[in-house]
Scaffold this motif. Structure first.
Motif, short mmCIF file in Angstrom:
data_model
loop_
_atom_site.label_atom_id
_atom_site.label_comp_id
_atom_site.label_asym_id
_atom_site.label_seq_id
_atom_site.Cartn_x
_atom_site.Cartn_y
_atom_site.Cartn_z
N CYS A 69 -7.36 6.47 1.66
CA CYS A 69 -7.02 5.44 0.68
C CYS A 69 -7.04 6.06 -0.71
N VAL A 70 -5.96 5.87 -1.48
CA VAL A 70 -5.87 6.48 -2.82
C VAL A 70 -6.57 5.66 -3.91
N CYS B 3 -3.66 -3.30 -3.06
CA CYS B 3 -3.99 -4.33 -2.06
C CYS B 3 -4.78 -5.47 -2.68
N CYS C 106 0.83 -1.21 0.00
CA CYS C 106 0.00 0.00 0.00
C CYS C 106 0.87 1.26 0.00
N CYS D 297 -5.82 2.76 -5.23
CA CYS D 297 -4.87 2.30 -6.25
C CYS D 297 -5.02 0.82 -6.57
S1 SF4 Z 1 -6.42 0.79 -2.52
FE1 SF4 Z 1 -5.50 -0.53 -0.99
S2 SF4 Z 1 -3.33 -0.34 -1.37
FE2 SF4 Z 1 -4.30 1.39 -2.41
S3 SF4 Z 1 -4.30 3.03 -0.93
FE3 SF4 Z 1 -6.22 1.98 -0.66
S4 SF4 Z 1 -5.77 0.53 0.95
FE4 SF4 Z 1 -3.81 1.17 0.19
#
Ligand code: SF4
Ligand code: SF4
Ligand code: SF4
Ligand code: SF4
Ligand code: FES
Lengths: 293, 326
Positions: free
Chosen positions: B214-215, B220, B167, B217
């Motif tokens: 949380c971006v 995870c 992450c 992305c």
């Molecule tokens: S999508 Fe998952 S890996 Fe990406 S920022 Fe959010 S929690 Fe972290």
């Protein structure tokens, strides 16, 4: 070969903050002999933020957008990674859950529409690779970009989650070692730059609530490209473009180092190689000056 | 029936080496090995230790993809060493493979990392059922299959840490709980037997822990060997905050709601209006950038926005299909 024809979902950004991307999409399509039918009825995809608030509403709205592409009997092409994600995700969920599909269609019926699941949804980058082919594109290049080291920035929502993304195109992409944009750079005659951040996140989606996180992620990406001798960067996503191009002073501050590079949309890069004019490609709308043209 | 033939091929491994109590800096050791189509990544780790260098260190226990001890990275991709077939790795990355621990900055010895931050975050979300259990209940505490489905397989998590160390936000913001802790929080939030529903949600909503940071992305989701799909659970928690009335007005919640408001009005997003609504009076900090963007033709004022055609349809659907309130 039959003329390629797609239904274009522009998304909001291309028609507001990245007008250069909107213009260059049409310029490049013309060079490639692609006809684009703009889905002027489409609404915003929700950008995965409406999805945090009202999942069902976002499904209904995205299904409506897709229904318009289906009415034309065309594949839907997106030009924004996040539009691709949310639209393809909607399709995936409806195609795999007949109960949900029925519920959504009940709503769409109120406005005389139906989601059938007949149109594929694909990002422009993969559409041209699949349907035209890199060899053909290479043949069409009139101005090879051979003097440039070009750093590809893929953007998450075109490569992850890979299972979903790889449903839409033929060329399977490995999110840990993506090739499509590198291959397009090479087809345009350029040198593709390898760097760690090329498949990482730019942080766009938390720009408001976590500006520092967001700026560090983008800042590292630009720095990584610079450290590997990139002359400029290229991205298929207008949201990534906004992060990388418009606020390099914030990014520099966040990572404690002066950084800046010109950032092109993939359409602009392709347009340069195919001989579109600078006006058609809208370089005057960039914040970081595109200093090499 | 096809007969199974074992094939071999040569692979060059670049292996991360570091001993925190002796080495000043980590380094990479190169090993060239014949790899058979039968082997998993853990077999390679074992052979390095047993045949090439006895000091090489890594964790493993169950060899069945259950204990979560053996998670490492191969060419940047998180993987359970005991489950991942070498053939698949070679197919993905070719014959040059880099073996690294999940987190280089937390390396203690070779593949072994200090997972302290992972466990601390995990514990902080109260990862257990909170419920007044009667000593002599009159009947069983039944959970229907449909209710169990609501967990969305979040209970399959084996705490391997693959998602947490994939992450990008965990890397930047040490307060961020991370995908595994949030997925675990969802696991209990979605459990009908849990009584701490509201309190846990309220805690998760606190800004510094970052449920809203949380971006999106999907690193995870990509990393998880058990298909827990943590980002999906984070989205569910966001929706729960609204549906349970826990969400209070902050820049992130207003941002989510602003999309609906804008779509109802224009069909498309009014980008400037969305930022104004989300930020409130904090908008001033965006003004220098806004001026720059305006001069470059990158900001369209509300009266210049091209509304979606057939906007009446969109308005009708927003009215009839909305399920959330704020
Ligand atoms: S999508 Fe998952 S890996 Fe990406 S920022 Fe959010 S929690 Fe972290
Ligand atoms: S992601 Fe966008 S905000 Fe963005 S364009 Fe898609 S529809 Fe709208
Ligand atoms: S902002 Fe991050 S999540 Fe969104 S497309 Fe750009 S890289 Fe991906
Ligand atoms: S969610 Fe998946 S990747 Fe994360 S700790 Fe649990 S099993 Fe490992
Ligand atoms: S050794 Fe237990 S999960 Fe791999």
């Amino acid at each position: 070969m039959k003329k390629l024809k797609y239904a274009l979902f522009t998304g909001c950004t291309a028609k507001q903050s990245t007008p250069e991307q909107y213009m260059s999409t049409f310029a490049v399509a013309e060079k490639l002999g692609i006809e684009l039918v703009e889905l002027v009825e489409a609404s915003c995809c929700g950008a995965s933020h409406l999805q945090d608030y009202d999942d069902f509403l976002s499904l209904v709205l995205n299904a409506r957008n897709i229904a318009y592409a289906e009415k034309h009997g065309l594949t839907m092409v997106t030009i924004c990674n996040t539009c691709q994600l949310n639209t393809a995700m909607t399709k995936h969920r409806l195609d795999n859950n007949s109960e949900l599909k029925e519920k959504v269609n009940e709503k769409l019926k109120e406005v005389g529409l139906e989601y059938k699941g007949t149109s594929n949804i694909i990002h422009f980058l993969y559409a041209i690779i699949d349907d035209i082919g890199l060899d053909k594109i290479k043949e069409m290049v009139v101005t090879p970009l051979s003097q440039f080291n070009i750093a590809p920035f893929y953007g998450c929502h075109n490569i992850r989650p890979s299972e979903l993304q790889n449903e839409s195109h033929k060329t399977a992409e490995n999110p840990y070692n993506p090739r499509s944009l590198d291959d397009l750079i090479i087809a345009c005659g350029g040198n593709s730059v390898d760097y760690v951040e090329k498949n990482k996140c730019c942080g766009f989606h938390v720009e408001l609530q976590a500006p520092h996180t967001s700026a560090v992620l983008s800042g590292k990406a630009v720095a990584g490209a610079m450290d590997n001798n990139a002359d400029w960067m290229v991205t298929p996503c207008p949201l990534c473009h906004l992060k990388l191009d418009t606020q390099t002073n914030h990014l520099s501050e966040a990572i404690g180092r002066e950084i800046a590079l010109p950032v092109l949309h993939m359409q602009q890069m392709l347009g340069l190689a195919l001989g579109c004019s600078n006006e058609q490609l809208g370089f005057k709308h960039h914040i970081e000056k595109v200093n090499f043209i | 029936m096809s007969t199974h033939t074992i094939t071999t091929q040569q692979v060059n491994f670049k292996v991360f080496r570091f001993n925190a109590s002796e080495d000043y800096l980590p380094y990479y050791e190169n090993y060239t090995m014949e790899v058979t189509s039968e082997e998993v990544v853990l077999d390679i780790l074992n052979r390095i230790k047993w045949e090439l260098d006895g000091s090489f260190s890594y964790r493993r226990s169950c060899r069945h993809g259950i204990c979560g001890a053996c998670a490492i990275k191969v060419n940047g991709r998180s993987t359970l060493a005991c489950k991942e077939r070498m053939n698949d790795m070679i197919e993905l990355f070719g014959n040059e493979l880099t073996i690294e621990p999940l987190s280089i900055k937390r390396a203690v010895k070779d593949m072994i990392i200090d997972k302290g931050d992972f466990w601390q975050k995990h514990d902080a979300i109260h990862p257990y059922l909170i419920s007044d259990v009667q000593e002599h209940p009159e009947h069983e505490h039944l959970v229907t299959p449909k209710e169990a489905e609501e967990l969305l397989e979040a209970d399959l998590c084996i705490q391997c840490g693959a998602c947490h160390y994939a992450c990008p936000v965990v890397e930047v913001n040490s307060d961020f709980f991370g995908p595994a802790a949030f997925a675990k929080a969802y696991r209990f939030e979605a459990d009908v037997r849990d009584d701490a529903h509201h309190e846990r949600l309220q805690e998760l909503h606190k800004e510094k822990q970052g449920l809203w940071d949380c971006v999106k992305c999907f690193e995870c989701a990509e990393a998880c060997p058990k298909d827990v799909n943590p980002i999906d659970k984070i989205t569910k928690l966001h929706q729960m905050l609204f549906s349970e009335g826990v969400a209070t007005s902050n820049v992130a919640t207003r941002h989510a709601v602003a999309f609906k408001n804008s779509i109802a009005k224009f069909g498309v997003l009014d980008e400037g209006g969305m930022i104004l609504y989300s930020e409130g009076t904090s908008i001033v900090k965006h003004i220098p950038l806004a001026i720059k963007m305006f001069t470059k033709g990158k900001i369209v004022p509300p009266w210049g926005i091209t509304k979606s055609e057939n906007l009446d349809e969109i308005k009708k659907l927003v009215a009839s299909s909305s399920t959330a309130k704020f």
